[in-house]
Design a protein around this motif. Structure first.
Motif, PDB file in Angstrom:
ATOM      1  N   GLU A  30     -18.297  79.393  93.201  1.00 27.78           N
ATOM      2  CA  GLU A  30     -17.558  78.500  92.314  1.00 27.78           C
ATOM      3  C   GLU A  30     -17.416  77.090  92.893  1.00 27.78           C
ATOM      4  O   GLU A  30     -17.020  76.162  92.177  1.00 27.78           O
ATOM      5  CB  GLU A  30     -16.166  79.070  92.000  1.00 27.78           C
ATOM      6  N   GLU A  31     -17.760  76.909  94.180  1.00 26.86           N
ATOM      7  CA  GLU A  31     -17.697  75.588  94.793  1.00 26.86           C
ATOM      8  C   GLU A  31     -19.060  74.901  94.841  1.00 26.86           C
ATOM      9  O   GLU A  31     -19.167  73.755  95.303  1.00 26.86           O
ATOM     10  CB  GLU A  31     -17.133  75.696  96.216  1.00 26.86           C
ATOM     11  N   LEU A  32     -20.085  75.564  94.342  1.00 25.22           N
ATOM     12  CA  LEU A  32     -21.406  74.973  94.304  1.00 25.22           C
ATOM     13  C   LEU A  32     -21.448  73.848  93.258  1.00 25.22           C
ATOM     14  O   LEU A  32     -20.638  73.836  92.328  1.00 25.22           O
ATOM     15  CB  LEU A  32     -22.456  76.033  93.943  1.00 25.22           C
ATOM     16  N   PRO A  33     -22.377  72.908  93.386  1.00 21.65           N
ATOM     17  CA  PRO A  33     -22.532  71.883  92.348  1.00 21.65           C
ATOM     18  C   PRO A  33     -22.716  72.541  90.985  1.00 21.65           C
ATOM     19  O   PRO A  33     -23.256  73.655  90.887  1.00 21.65           O
ATOM     20  CB  PRO A  33     -23.799  71.137  92.791  1.00 21.65           C
ATOM     21  N   LYS A  34     -22.283  71.883  89.937  1.00 24.19           N
ATOM     22  CA  LYS A  34     -22.304  72.470  88.591  1.00 24.19           C
ATOM     23  C   LYS A  34     -23.694  72.926  88.163  1.00 24.19           C
ATOM     24  O   LYS A  34     -23.840  73.949  87.478  1.00 24.19           O
ATOM     25  CB  LYS A  34     -21.747  71.467  87.580  1.00 24.19           C
ATOM     26  N   GLU A  35     -24.729  72.170  88.574  1.00 24.90           N
ATOM     27  CA  GLU A  35     -26.084  72.532  88.161  1.00 24.90           C
ATOM     28  C   GLU A  35     -26.550  73.840  88.798  1.00 24.90           C
ATOM     29  O   GLU A  35     -27.529  74.447  88.346  1.00 24.90           O
ATOM     30  CB  GLU A  35     -27.067  71.399  88.498  1.00 24.90           C
ATOM     31  N   PHE A  36     -25.840  74.288  89.846  1.00 23.86           N
ATOM     32  CA  PHE A  36     -26.181  75.550  90.507  1.00 23.86           C
ATOM     33  C   PHE A  36     -25.507  76.746  89.839  1.00 23.86           C
ATOM     34  O   PHE A  36     -25.936  77.886  90.045  1.00 23.86           O
ATOM     35  CB  PHE A  36     -25.736  75.524  91.972  1.00 23.86           C
ATOM     36  N   GLN A  37     -24.448  76.491  89.098  1.00 21.66           N
ATOM     37  CA  GLN A  37     -23.639  77.580  88.573  1.00 21.66           C
ATOM     38  C   GLN A  37     -24.210  78.126  87.266  1.00 21.66           C
ATOM     39  O   GLN A  37     -23.678  77.920  86.180  1.00 21.66           O
ATOM     40  CB  GLN A  37     -22.198  77.108  88.389  1.00 21.66           C
ATOM     41  N   ASN A  38     -25.318  78.856  87.419  1.00 22.91           N
ATOM     42  CA  ASN A  38     -25.944  79.503  86.279  1.00 22.91           C
ATOM     43  C   ASN A  38     -26.445  80.876  86.716  1.00 22.91           C
ATOM     44  O   ASN A  38     -26.520  81.182  87.911  1.00 22.91           O
ATOM     45  CB  ASN A  38     -27.091  78.652  85.719  1.00 22.91           C
ATOM     46  N   ASP A  39     -26.760  81.738  85.765  1.00 21.59           N
ATOM     47  CA  ASP A  39     -27.154  83.111  86.064  1.00 21.59           C
ATOM     48  C   ASP A  39     -28.436  83.197  86.889  1.00 21.59           C
ATOM     49  O   ASP A  39     -28.590  84.097  87.722  1.00 21.59           O
ATOM     50  CB  ASP A  39     -27.336  83.899  84.767  1.00 21.59           C
ATOM     51  N   ALA A  40     -29.362  82.260  86.673  1.00 20.48           N
ATOM     52  CA  ALA A  40     -30.625  82.280  87.398  1.00 20.48           C
ATOM     53  C   ALA A  40     -30.400  82.054  88.896  1.00 20.48           C
ATOM     54  O   ALA A  40     -30.986  82.734  89.735  1.00 20.48           O
ATOM     55  CB  ALA A  40     -31.568  81.222  86.832  1.00 20.48           C
ATOM     56  N   VAL A  41     -29.534  81.107  89.235  1.00 16.72           N
ATOM     57  CA  VAL A  41     -29.233  80.828  90.641  1.00 16.72           C
ATOM     58  C   VAL A  41     -28.393  81.951  91.241  1.00 16.72           C
ATOM     59  O   VAL A  41     -28.583  82.327  92.404  1.00 16.72           O
ATOM     60  CB  VAL A  41     -28.492  79.478  90.779  1.00 16.72           C
ATOM     61  N   LYS A  42     -27.468  82.513  90.450  1.00 20.81           N
ATOM     62  CA  LYS A  42     -26.579  83.576  90.943  1.00 20.81           C
ATOM     63  C   LYS A  42     -27.377  84.757  91.482  1.00 20.81           C
ATOM     64  O   LYS A  42     -26.994  85.392  92.483  1.00 20.81           O
ATOM     65  CB  LYS A  42     -25.661  84.042  89.807  1.00 20.81           C
ATOM     66  N   LYS A  43     -28.489  85.061  90.871  1.00 15.05           N
ATOM     67  CA  LYS A  43     -29.344  86.172  91.306  1.00 15.05           C
ATOM     68  C   LYS A  43     -29.789  85.959  92.754  1.00 15.05           C
ATOM     69  O   LYS A  43     -29.747  86.887  93.573  1.00 15.05           O
ATOM     70  CB  LYS A  43     -30.559  86.263  90.382  1.00 15.05           C
ATOM     71  N   TYR A  44     -30.181  84.753  93.087  1.00 17.48           N
ATOM     72  CA  TYR A  44     -30.653  84.459  94.444  1.00 17.48           C
ATOM     73  C   TYR A  44     -29.485  84.246  95.402  1.00 17.48           C
ATOM     74  O   TYR A  44     -29.576  84.564  96.592  1.00 17.48           O
ATOM     75  CB  TYR A  44     -31.569  83.239  94.424  1.00 17.48           C
ATOM     76  N   TYR A  45     -28.390  83.729  94.890  1.00 19.63           N
ATOM     77  CA  TYR A  45     -27.183  83.545  95.690  1.00 19.63           C
ATOM     78  C   TYR A  45     -26.709  84.899  96.222  1.00 19.63           C
ATOM     79  O   TYR A  45     -26.360  85.034  97.403  1.00 19.63           O
ATOM     80  CB  TYR A  45     -26.099  82.885  94.849  1.00 19.63           C
ATOM     81  N   ASP A  46     -26.701  85.911  95.371  1.00 21.30           N
ATOM     82  CA  ASP A  46     -26.250  87.241  95.772  1.00 21.30           C
ATOM     83  C   ASP A  46     -27.144  87.831  96.859  1.00 21.30           C
ATOM     84  O   ASP A  46     -26.677  88.561  97.744  1.00 21.30           O
ATOM     85  CB  ASP A  46     -26.215  88.178  94.561  1.00 21.30           C
ATOM     86  N   ILE A  47     -28.438  87.524  96.809  1.00 19.10           N
ATOM     87  CA  ILE A  47     -29.362  87.996  97.845  1.00 19.10           C
ATOM     88  C   ILE A  47     -28.976  87.400  99.196  1.00 19.10           C
ATOM     89  O   ILE A  47     -28.946  88.095 100.221  1.00 19.10           O
ATOM     90  CB  ILE A  47     -30.818  87.605  97.497  1.00 19.10           C
ATOM     91  N   LEU A  48     -28.660  86.111  99.196  1.00 20.39           N
ATOM     92  CA  LEU A  48     -28.318  85.430 100.443  1.00 20.39           C
ATOM     93  C   LEU A  48     -26.940  85.828 100.961  1.00 20.39           C
ATOM     94  O   LEU A  48     -26.722  85.878 102.179  1.00 20.39           O
ATOM     95  CB  LEU A  48     -28.395  83.911 100.249  1.00 20.39           C
ATOM     96  N   VAL A  49     -26.010  86.108 100.072  1.00 24.33           N
ATOM     97  CA  VAL A  49     -24.672  86.547 100.484  1.00 24.33           C
ATOM     98  C   VAL A  49     -24.767  87.810 101.326  1.00 24.33           C
ATOM     99  O   VAL A  49     -24.032  87.991 102.306  1.00 24.33           O
ATOM    100  CB  VAL A  49     -23.771  86.790  99.250  1.00 24.33           C
ATOM    101  N   ALA A  50     -25.700  88.668 100.962  1.00 26.38           N
ATOM    102  CA  ALA A  50     -25.884  89.926 101.685  1.00 26.38           C
ATOM    103  C   ALA A  50     -26.579  89.719 103.035  1.00 26.38           C
ATOM    104  O   ALA A  50     -26.698  90.654 103.822  1.00 26.38           O
ATOM    105  CB  ALA A  50     -26.687  90.898 100.832  1.00 26.38           C
TER     106      ALA A  50
END
Length: 228
Positions: free
Chosen positions: A6-26
């Motif tokens: 939720e602190e990422l730039p607004k252009e990052f806050q979409n479902d397509a980016v979230k998929k890769y974000y979750d990979i990196l969180v792990a």
């Protein structure tokens, strides 16, 4: 380290980016190891290569007009701009008299510039970008803001981590200048044809991200530069 989504730039806050974000969180541990490795290797390389770096700097200074270092605004993690450092391989003010990407036989490249580019020695100053945290040894090659403005939603996933000196896309597109040799509009052909293909490999890198994979890509880069 990764920011909360939720602190990422607004252009990052979409479902397509979230998929890769979750990979990196792990893989937060791998991201930490990657940063420690970047700092340690950067310091070691500076110690080992300081004399060759000085020699190359002097060769550039005395064979063509202009500064030794070329500084250009690029984009790294979280869409943040920084100045990438390279040994200058082109004539002074080259970016003002042509495209921001180069093609085979570009007349703006100096004689020593051809040598530096062939063996990627022009990238050596980027170890200082790595120490500062703007770059990593492996990651998406940083683009200029003008090209980032043309990203589609999923492409912003490649900016979840610092830009890289080398990448899977860099290896696959090592002859990028040849691909643009017959182009009549280099900028548009790069954005419309080459950039999407490079982003495909950049996204694959995130999916398979890990310290071992980084070591493999670094080794493969050295092999490609020295033996091809």
């Amino acid at each position: 380290m990764l920011l909360p989504f939720e602190e990422l730039p607004k252009e990052f806050q979409n479902d397509a980016v979230k998929k890769y974000y979750d990979i990196l969180v792990a893989k937060k541990r791998s991201i930490l190891i990657k940063r420690i490795f970047d700092i340690a290797l950067s310091v070691l390389l500076i110690i080992l290569l300081i004399i060759p770096i000085i020699i190359l700097a002097l060769a550039i200074k005395f064979t063509s007009k202009g500064p030794v270092l070329y500084k250009q605004v690029r984009v790294t993690a979280y869409n943040r701009e920084f100045k990438i450092l390279k040994f200058r391989t082109m004539v002074e003010n080259a970016d003002k008299i042509g495209s921001l990407v180069t093609s085979l036989g570009d007349s703006r490249i100096t004689k020593i510039g051809h040598f530096l580019r062939k063996y990627r020695l022009d990238e050596l100053p980027q170890v200082f970008n790595v120490i500062k945290g703007d770059m990593s040894f492996v990651g998406t090659r940083p683009e200029v803001p003008r090209y980032v403005e043309r990203y589609n939603p999923v492409m912003f996933a490649t900016l979840l981590m610092p830009a890289g000196i080398t990448s899977l896309a860099s290896i696959k597109f090592k002859n990028e200048d040849r691909m643009l040799e017959t182009s009549t509009n280099i900028d548009e052909d790069y954005i419309g044809i080459i950039l999407p293909k490079k982003m495909h490999y950049n996204l694959l890198y995130i999916k398979s991200f890990g310290f071992r994979n980084d070591l493999y890509l670094m080794g493969k880069t050295v092999k490609e530069v020295l033996f091809h």
